[in-house]
Design a protein around this motif. Structure first.
Motif, PDB file in Angstrom:
ATOM      1  N   LYS A 130      34.583  58.553  42.182  1.00 12.80           N
ATOM      2  CA  LYS A 130      35.559  58.282  41.130  1.00 12.80           C
ATOM      3  C   LYS A 130      35.550  56.825  40.655  1.00 12.80           C
ATOM      4  CE  LYS A 130      39.055  61.389  42.776  1.00 12.80           C
ATOM      5  NZ  LYS A 130      40.393  61.311  43.305  1.00 12.80           N
ATOM      6  N   SER A 131      34.679  56.013  41.243  1.00 11.78           N
ATOM      7  CA  SER A 131      34.713  54.593  40.865  1.00 11.78           C
ATOM      8  C   SER A 131      34.206  54.384  39.449  1.00 11.78           C
ATOM      9  CB  SER A 131      33.877  53.763  41.840  1.00 11.78           C
ATOM     10  OG  SER A 131      34.019  52.403  41.520  1.00 11.78           O
ATOM     11  N   ARG A 132      34.896  53.540  38.714  1.00 14.13           N
ATOM     12  CA  ARG A 132      34.482  53.234  37.343  1.00 14.13           C
ATOM     13  C   ARG A 132      33.813  51.870  37.273  1.00 14.13           C
ATOM     14  NH1 ARG A 132      39.785  55.265  34.102  1.00 14.13           N
ATOM     15  NH2 ARG A 132      38.595  54.507  32.332  1.00 14.13           N
ATOM     16  N   VAL A 133      33.459  51.335  38.450  1.00 14.32           N
ATOM     17  CA  VAL A 133      32.844  50.013  38.505  1.00 14.32           C
ATOM     18  C   VAL A 133      31.920  49.955  39.732  1.00 14.32           C
ATOM     19  CG1 VAL A 133      34.837  49.081  39.775  1.00 14.32           C
ATOM     20  CG2 VAL A 133      33.406  47.511  38.473  1.00 14.32           C
ATOM     21  N   ASN A 134      30.822  49.199  39.599  1.00  7.79           N
ATOM     22  CA  ASN A 134      29.972  48.960  40.776  1.00  7.79           C
ATOM     23  C   ASN A 134      30.671  47.934  41.669  1.00  7.79           C
ATOM     24  OD1 ASN A 134      28.003  50.448  39.304  1.00  7.79           O
ATOM     25  ND2 ASN A 134      27.376  48.533  38.283  1.00  7.79           N
ATOM     26  N   VAL A 135      30.334  47.969  42.932  1.00  7.60           N
ATOM     27  CA  VAL A 135      30.960  47.003  43.843  1.00  7.60           C
ATOM     28  C   VAL A 135      29.877  46.277  44.635  1.00  7.60           C
ATOM     29  CG1 VAL A 135      32.601  46.667  45.732  1.00  7.60           C
ATOM     30  CG2 VAL A 135      32.975  48.528  44.107  1.00  7.60           C
ATOM     31  N   LYS A 136      30.030  44.948  44.736  1.00  8.55           N
ATOM     32  CA  LYS A 136      29.160  44.175  45.620  1.00  8.55           C
ATOM     33  C   LYS A 136      30.049  43.443  46.611  1.00  8.55           C
ATOM     34  CE  LYS A 136      25.051  43.263  42.809  1.00  8.55           C
ATOM     35  NZ  LYS A 136      24.012  43.974  43.575  1.00  8.55           N
ATOM     36  N   LEU A 137      29.826  43.739  47.888  1.00 11.03           N
ATOM     37  CA  LEU A 137      30.597  43.071  48.937  1.00 11.03           C
ATOM     38  C   LEU A 137      29.771  41.917  49.507  1.00 11.03           C
ATOM     39  CD1 LEU A 137      32.857  42.799  51.098  1.00 11.03           C
ATOM     40  CD2 LEU A 137      31.797  44.709  52.327  1.00 11.03           C
ATOM     41  N   LEU A 138      30.290  40.706  49.387  1.00  4.77           N
ATOM     42  CA  LEU A 138      29.617  39.534  49.940  1.00  4.77           C
ATOM     43  C   LEU A 138      30.283  39.213  51.280  1.00  4.77           C
ATOM     44  CD1 LEU A 138      29.649  37.221  46.757  1.00  4.77           C
ATOM     45  CD2 LEU A 138      28.282  39.256  47.172  1.00  4.77           C
ATOM     46  N   VAL A 139      29.475  39.144  52.320  1.00  2.00           N
ATOM     47  CA  VAL A 139      30.015  38.824  53.644  1.00  2.00           C
ATOM     48  C   VAL A 139      29.287  37.571  54.114  1.00  2.00           C
ATOM     49  CG1 VAL A 139      30.648  39.768  55.894  1.00  2.00           C
ATOM     50  CG2 VAL A 139      30.156  41.330  54.020  1.00  2.00           C
ATOM     51  N   VAL A 140      29.984  36.442  54.110  1.00  2.00           N
ATOM     52  CA  VAL A 140      29.298  35.172  54.371  1.00  2.00           C
ATOM     53  C   VAL A 140      29.588  34.633  55.778  1.00  2.00           C
ATOM     54  CG1 VAL A 140      29.212  34.584  51.912  1.00  2.00           C
ATOM     55  CG2 VAL A 140      31.089  33.728  53.311  1.00  2.00           C
ATOM     56  N   CYS A 141      28.778  33.667  56.192  1.00  2.00           N
ATOM     57  CA  CYS A 141      28.743  33.258  57.601  1.00  2.00           C
ATOM     58  C   CYS A 141      29.522  31.987  57.932  1.00  2.00           C
ATOM     59  CB  CYS A 141      27.298  33.064  58.030  1.00  2.00           C
ATOM     60  SG  CYS A 141      26.522  31.640  57.214  1.00  2.00           S
ATOM     61  N   ASP A 142      29.957  31.207  56.933  1.00  6.61           N
ATOM     62  CA  ASP A 142      30.557  29.931  57.341  1.00  6.61           C
ATOM     63  C   ASP A 142      31.735  29.479  56.483  1.00  6.61           C
ATOM     64  OD1 ASP A 142      29.330  28.878  55.105  1.00  6.61           O
ATOM     65  OD2 ASP A 142      28.726  27.037  56.094  1.00  6.61           O
ATOM     66  N   GLU A 143      32.635  30.403  56.202  1.00  9.20           N
ATOM     67  CA  GLU A 143      33.824  30.023  55.424  1.00  9.20           C
ATOM     68  C   GLU A 143      34.643  28.991  56.184  1.00  9.20           C
ATOM     69  OE1 GLU A 143      37.798  29.900  53.737  1.00  9.20           O
ATOM     70  OE2 GLU A 143      37.315  30.517  55.761  1.00  9.20           O
ATOM     71  N   GLU A 144      34.731  29.177  57.507  1.00  9.98           N
ATOM     72  CA  GLU A 144      35.545  28.273  58.334  1.00  9.98           C
ATOM     73  C   GLU A 144      34.862  26.918  58.522  1.00  9.98           C
ATOM     74  OE1 GLU A 144      38.424  29.187  58.788  1.00  9.98           O
ATOM     75  OE2 GLU A 144      38.525  31.340  59.088  1.00  9.98           O
ATOM     76  N   MET A 145      33.580  26.858  58.202  1.00  5.05           N
ATOM     77  CA  MET A 145      32.808  25.634  58.435  1.00  5.05           C
ATOM     78  C   MET A 145      32.541  24.865  57.148  1.00  5.05           C
ATOM     79  SD  MET A 145      32.211  25.632  61.692  1.00  5.05           S
ATOM     80  CE  MET A 145      30.750  24.654  61.998  1.00  5.05           C
ATOM     81  N   GLY A 146      33.090  25.327  56.050  1.00  2.37           N
ATOM     82  CA  GLY A 146      32.953  24.571  54.811  1.00  2.37           C
ATOM     83  C   GLY A 146      32.173  25.237  53.688  1.00  2.37           C
ATOM     84  N   GLY A 147      31.380  26.256  54.000  1.00  5.43           N
ATOM     85  CA  GLY A 147      30.753  27.059  52.954  1.00  5.43           C
ATOM     86  C   GLY A 147      29.349  26.665  52.526  1.00  5.43           C
ATOM     87  N   LYS A 148      28.832  25.566  53.048  1.00  6.96           N
ATOM     88  CA  LYS A 148      27.507  25.095  52.615  1.00  6.96           C
ATOM     89  C   LYS A 148      26.405  26.117  52.900  1.00  6.96           C
ATOM     90  CE  LYS A 148      27.251  20.358  51.558  1.00  6.96           C
ATOM     91  NZ  LYS A 148      28.483  20.514  50.857  1.00  6.96           N
ATOM     92  N   LEU A 149      26.478  26.709  54.123  1.00  5.09           N
ATOM     93  CA  LEU A 149      25.440  27.662  54.522  1.00  5.09           C
ATOM     94  C   LEU A 149      25.857  29.093  54.187  1.00  5.09           C
ATOM     95  CD1 LEU A 149      24.561  26.106  58.008  1.00  5.09           C
ATOM     96  CD2 LEU A 149      23.461  25.688  55.808  1.00  5.09           C
ATOM     97  N   GLY A 150      27.052  29.216  53.658  1.00  4.70           N
ATOM     98  CA  GLY A 150      27.575  30.532  53.309  1.00  4.70           C
ATOM     99  C   GLY A 150      27.516  30.754  51.816  1.00  4.70           C
ATOM    100  N   ILE A 151      28.682  30.730  51.183  1.00  8.68           N
ATOM    101  CA  ILE A 151      28.747  31.068  49.760  1.00  8.68           C
ATOM    102  C   ILE A 151      27.899  30.134  48.887  1.00  8.68           C
ATOM    103  CG2 ILE A 151      30.935  29.806  49.418  1.00  8.68           C
ATOM    104  CD1 ILE A 151      29.959  33.094  47.665  1.00  8.68           C
ATOM    105  N   GLU A 152      27.860  28.849  49.216  1.00  8.76           N
ATOM    106  CA  GLU A 152      27.076  27.922  48.390  1.00  8.76           C
ATOM    107  C   GLU A 152      25.585  28.268  48.437  1.00  8.76           C
ATOM    108  OE1 GLU A 152      27.743  23.667  48.698  1.00  8.76           O
ATOM    109  OE2 GLU A 152      29.866  24.027  49.156  1.00  8.76           O
ATOM    110  N   PHE A 153      25.111  28.528  49.649  1.00 12.19           N
ATOM    111  CA  PHE A 153      23.706  28.897  49.830  1.00 12.19           C
ATOM    112  C   PHE A 153      23.420  30.227  49.122  1.00 12.19           C
ATOM    113  CE2 PHE A 153      20.489  31.289  52.183  1.00 12.19           C
ATOM    114  CZ  PHE A 153      19.424  30.407  52.132  1.00 12.19           C
ATOM    115  N   LEU A 154      24.310  31.175  49.321  1.00  8.03           N
ATOM    116  CA  LEU A 154      24.126  32.508  48.743  1.00  8.03           C
ATOM    117  C   LEU A 154      24.009  32.442  47.221  1.00  8.03           C
ATOM    118  CD1 LEU A 154      24.082  35.597  49.071  1.00  8.03           C
ATOM    119  CD2 LEU A 154      26.558  35.569  49.070  1.00  8.03           C
ATOM    120  N   LEU A 155      24.868  31.658  46.598  1.00 10.89           N
ATOM    121  CA  LEU A 155      24.845  31.588  45.138  1.00 10.89           C
ATOM    122  C   LEU A 155      23.592  30.893  44.615  1.00 10.89           C
ATOM    123  CD1 LEU A 155      28.568  30.961  44.237  1.00 10.89           C
ATOM    124  CD2 LEU A 155      27.274  33.082  44.184  1.00 10.89           C
ATOM    125  N   LYS A 156      23.064  29.976  45.406  1.00 12.56           N
ATOM    126  CA  LYS A 156      21.821  29.316  45.003  1.00 12.56           C
ATOM    127  C   LYS A 156      20.633  30.275  45.115  1.00 12.56           C
ATOM    128  CE  LYS A 156      22.981  24.781  46.344  1.00 12.56           C
ATOM    129  NZ  LYS A 156      23.077  24.157  47.652  1.00 12.56           N
TER     130      LYS A 156
END
Ligand SMILES: [Zn+2]
Length: 392
Positions: A130-156
């Motif tokens: 029934k979903s009317r949208v695709n879903v992408k779940l991002l599960v990152v490794c270092d939110e508590e450590m500042g994000g450099k190796l997590g979301i920042e790396f992932l987006l690059k």
């Protein structure tokens, strides 16, 4: 319904069982997420920041895709790292323990519970078709450590990663449309080291009047009021500018007058504030104080993390508020990883199973962290409803 709840809780228990505050355990935790996603037929991409890590330990960031064949994609951002357990727990922090309507364990609320709720929502959406949208779940490794190796790396690395909207599922049951910005910095005062008995020949770098003047910058910051409300039960109305000296280091011995003093600070920006302008204002205040107290001091900013917010009349915000039946959208007093995607122009809301109201405080980052089972289920159900009622 019962078996769906059981599968979400079993997955959460598996995640909690691994102490992912330790870098060497991160890959084992990522493997559990990956296994669960693949078992349920989702494709998983892995982006490992190992080569950028100092300890050369695997730092996997996962992108789990549910392709519903639709035009739009909803991004869900979560993290599987946790802060260390610390002392004083009643039960083993790395064993999810259900007591009544609560599940205790490190990460149950921040943010492993959210990982479990998101994946469960995706499973149910896949099954119901029934979903009317695709879903992408991002599960990152270092939110508590500042994000450099997590979301920042992932987006690059994942350059094609894009979405129509983003839910940062790492927050409160009171949804937030923005987050505060954060500036870290240090002030170094230079004096002249010397014998305490010969104080007249030395110059004490612990200059209290100067430090007091700097700390009073909090009063200036306080005058900056955001147009956005702080979360309910936070004890403040609107989000506002904050400033605190949070660390002071000087001296080595009682009878030695210290020649150097270092004070570190945390300056919080309103979600809509321009960070460069805020920094400029602080620099001017600092220079004035330096002159007034005739101090030899330098100022250095060590981290600048801008705040962000999404307008309340954005259609994603309107839709989300309707679904969650929230009348008021808030902005967070802390920062979160949502800013990285908000910079790309993606409308962003932060919410999740964390509860800090007049009766309940999940104790995230403290001992005996827990989550209410109903809040995990609510998180899951909000995502399902949002996807089923998605408006392009
Ligand atoms: Zn978190």
């Amino acid at each position: 319904m019962q078996c769906k709840r059981i599968s979400m809780m079993r997955f959460l228990s598996d995640l909690v069982a691994i102490d992912s505050s330790k870098n060497e355990n991160l890959s084992a935790c990522a493997a559990i997420v990956k296994r669960e996603a693949e078992k349920n037929g989702f494709s998983v991409q892995t982006f490992d920041a190992e080569k950028l890590s100092r300890d050369r330990v695997s730092r996997q960031n996962l992108v789990i895709t549910f392709n519903a064949g639709k035009k739009d994609t909803l991004l869900l951002l979560t993290h599987y790292d946790v802060v260390p357990a610390g002392e004083g727990w009643n039960e083993n922090p790395f064993k999810a323990t259900e007591v009544g309507d609560r599940v205790y364990g490190r990460g149950t609320a921040d943010d492993k519970g959210a990982v479990a709720a998101c994946l469960e929502a995706m499973k149910q959406l896949k099954a119901s078709r029934k979903s009317r949208v695709n879903v992408k779940l991002l599960v990152v490794c270092d939110e508590e450590m500042g994000g450099k190796l997590g979301i920042e790396f992932l987006l690059k690395e994942a350059k094609e990663l894009n979405g129509s909207a983003q839910l940062v599922v790492d927050g409160d049951v009171f949804p937030q449309v923005g987050a505060s910005g954060i500036v870290f910095g240090k002030i170094r005062i230079e004096g002249k080291q010397g014998h305490a008995g010969w104080a007249h020949k030395a110059e004490n770098a612990i200059n209290f009047p100067f430090l007091l003047e700097i700390s009073k910058y909090a009063e200036e910051r306080k005058k900056k009021k955001s147009k956005l409300d702080a979360p309910p039960f936070s004890g403040v109305g609107k989000v506002y500018g904050r400033f605190n000296i949070t660390m002071v280091h000087a001296g080595e011995k009682e009878n030695v007058i210290p020649g150097e003093c270092e004070a570190k600070f945390d300056l919080r920006l309103n979600p809509e504030e321009d960070e460069q302008q805020a920094l400029e204002e602080f620099k001017q205040y600092f220079e004035k104080a330096k002159k007034k107290h005739k101090v030899n001091a330098t100022l250095e900013c060590t981290m600048v993390q801008p705040g962000y917010y999404t307008e309340k009349d954005d259609k994603f915000v309107e839709q989300f508020m309707k679904i969650t039946q929230t009348l008021q959208a808030y902005a967070g007093l802390g920062g979160n990883d949502g800013r990285h995607l908000k910079i790309k122009g993606i409308p962003t809301i932060c919410f999740g199973p964390i509860r800090r109201d007049d009766k309940i405080d999940n104790n995230i980052h403290g001992k005996n962290e827990f989550v209410l089972v109903k809040d995990l289920e609510w998180t899951r159900d909000v995502i399902i409803k949002l996807c089923e009622e998605w408006k392009e």
